[in-house]
Design an enzyme around this catalytic site. Structure first.
Site, PDB file in Angstrom:
ATOM      1  N   ASP A 169      41.179  34.068  52.260  1.00  0.00           N
ATOM      2  CA  ASP A 169      40.231  35.173  52.132  1.00  0.00           C
ATOM      3  C   ASP A 169      38.959  34.789  51.375  1.00  0.00           C
ATOM      4  OD1 ASP A 169      41.593  34.876  49.695  1.00  0.00           O
ATOM      5  OD2 ASP A 169      42.819  36.639  50.049  1.00  0.00           O
ATOM      6  N   ASN A 214      50.657  44.838  43.659  1.00  0.00           N
ATOM      7  CA  ASN A 214      50.945  45.918  44.605  1.00  0.00           C
ATOM      8  C   ASN A 214      51.586  45.390  45.895  1.00  0.00           C
ATOM      9  OD1 ASN A 214      48.841  44.671  45.916  1.00  0.00           O
ATOM     10  ND2 ASN A 214      47.425  46.404  45.815  1.00  0.00           N
ATOM     11  N   HIS A 257      50.469  42.882  47.806  1.00  0.00           N
ATOM     12  CA  HIS A 257      49.584  42.309  48.842  1.00  0.00           C
ATOM     13  C   HIS A 257      49.789  40.798  48.977  1.00  0.00           C
ATOM     14  CE1 HIS A 257      45.989  41.746  45.821  1.00  0.00           C
ATOM     15  NE2 HIS A 257      46.643  40.616  45.942  1.00  0.00           N
ATOM     16  N   GLU A 291      46.157  44.778  51.708  1.00  0.00           N
ATOM     17  CA  GLU A 291      46.582  45.780  50.742  1.00  0.00           C
ATOM     18  C   GLU A 291      47.660  46.682  51.355  1.00  0.00           C
ATOM     19  OE1 GLU A 291      45.696  45.112  47.903  1.00  0.00           O
ATOM     20  OE2 GLU A 291      43.558  45.344  47.447  1.00  0.00           O
TER      21      GLU A 291
HETATM   22  C1  F6R Z   1      43.918  35.376  47.058  1.00  0.00           C
HETATM   23  C2  F6R Z   1      45.262  35.813  47.438  1.00  0.00           C
HETATM   24  C3  F6R Z   1      45.908  36.924  46.653  1.00  0.00           C
HETATM   25  C4  F6R Z   1      46.520  36.405  45.366  1.00  0.00           C
HETATM   26  C5  F6R Z   1      47.160  37.551  44.594  1.00  0.00           C
HETATM   27  C6  F6R Z   1      47.765  37.081  43.284  1.00  0.00           C
HETATM   28  O1  F6R Z   1      43.517  34.309  47.898  1.00  0.00           O
HETATM   29  O2  F6R Z   1      45.829  35.294  48.336  1.00  0.00           O
HETATM   30  O3  F6R Z   1      46.899  37.514  47.460  1.00  0.00           O
HETATM   31  O4  F6R Z   1      47.485  35.433  45.666  1.00  0.00           O
HETATM   32  O5  F6R Z   1      46.217  38.538  44.348  1.00  0.00           O
HETATM   33  O6  F6R Z   1      46.733  36.715  42.423  1.00  0.00           O
HETATM   34  P1  F6R Z   1      47.059  36.118  40.988  1.00  0.00           P
HETATM   35  O7  F6R Z   1      47.702  34.819  41.195  1.00  0.00           O
HETATM   36  O8  F6R Z   1      45.726  36.018  40.306  1.00  0.00           O
HETATM   37  O9  F6R Z   1      47.982  37.099  40.318  1.00  0.00           O
END
Ligand code: F6R
Length: 260
Positions: free
Chosen positions: A67, A136, A138, A143
């Site tokens: 992303d 959450n 994701h 989301e």
């Molecule tokens: C971003 C992504 C997100 C993160 C998730 C956890 O490229 O894939 O799904 O893996 O938001 O983020 P952290 O590791 O910062 O808790």
């Protein structure tokens, strides 16, 4: 789903980094799907260390990130382009032309999302997809209530996600509201998925992903449909699982068994 529970955060990160390194060593022309976020930083550092010691080459590897924020140029210090350059790409021998992220400031972000899918297909599809998980549930920026069959597209970020990401942006700068993200269907097309989660704040999302019903309210639960997903956890992120004894029984200390 293979659930490996490691004794500590460090052990979980070592395990995940070791798996990625072993995979690249065995498949030098691998097409890796990459994630960003705090969880991945120490994992990338371990890959950089292995490369620095001459143990690992990315010369023929291709990468596709999950992303990028909409409206953020690649040069912006908080873009995922910058994150990947700083955390990994500028420290290893990867060919920059083989690294791909969606262009968040494209003239038409919808067209950019569609062409990203085409680029993944042209590269032969993703062979190993690295994933983190949001509090959450994701994966990527899919989301809750994202379609479980979704493809790369623009998603509106939830306030939970925006506030979790606020720490990366200067205080006077608003955090992005939208991102281009691979869809859940795109992620499920990967040959193998490897999800790393650490820390108590991920415990409920992890339990919903592994043991909860398959539901768009926890997008990561879609991985229950994937034929080759490994989840690597530390004790804290595994705290809300009901079948912990079973996971330890199948994979003592998070080790693989002779049937893996
Ligand atoms: C971003 C992504 C997100 C993160 C998730 C956890 O490229 O894939 O799904 O893996 O938001 O983020 P952290 O590791 O910062 O808790």
């Amino acid at each position: 789903m293979k659930v490996l529970i490691c004794s500590s955060r460090e052990a979980a990160i070592d395990r995940a980094a070791g798996m990625v390194a072993d995979y690249v060593a065995a498949h030098p022309r691998a097409v890796l799907g990459l994630a960003t976020g705090g969880t991945m930083l120490p994992l990338y550092q371990r890959l950089v260390d292995r490369h620095g010691k001459g143990h690992l080459s990315f010369a023929e590897v291709t990468t596709f990130n999950l992303d990028e924020y909409v409206g953020i140029a690649p040069e912006h210090p908080c873009s995922y382009h910058s994150y990947m350059r700083d955390a990994l790409f500028s420290h290893i021998d990867i060919d920059e032309a083989h690294t791909h992220l969606p262009l968040g400031n494209a003239d038409c972000v919808h067209q950019e999302a569609r062409s990203y899918e085409t680029r993944i297909n042209t590269a032969g599809g993703i062979s190993l997809q690295l994933l983190g998980i949001g509090q959450n549930g994701h994966i990527g920026f899919n989301e809750p209530t994202s379609s479980l069959g979704s493809r790369t597209r623009v998603k509106t970020l939830t306030e939970t996600t925006r506030s979790a990401n606020r720490r990366y942006f200067p205080a006077d700068e608003d955090t992005p509201r939208y991102a281009i993200t691979m869809g859940i269907g795109t992620i499920l097309d990967a040959q193998n998925c490897l999800l790393l989660a650490t820390g108590p704040e991920k415990a409920q999302a992890v339990a919903d992903m592994i043991e909860g019903p398959l539901s768009a309210i926890c997008p990561a639960s879609a991985l229950q449909l994937h034929p080759s997903t490994t989840v690597i956890l530390d004790e804290a992120s595994s705290a809300n699982l009901r079948l912990t004894d079973y996971y330890h029984h199948v994979h003592p200390n998070g080790e693989e068994t002779r049937f893996d």
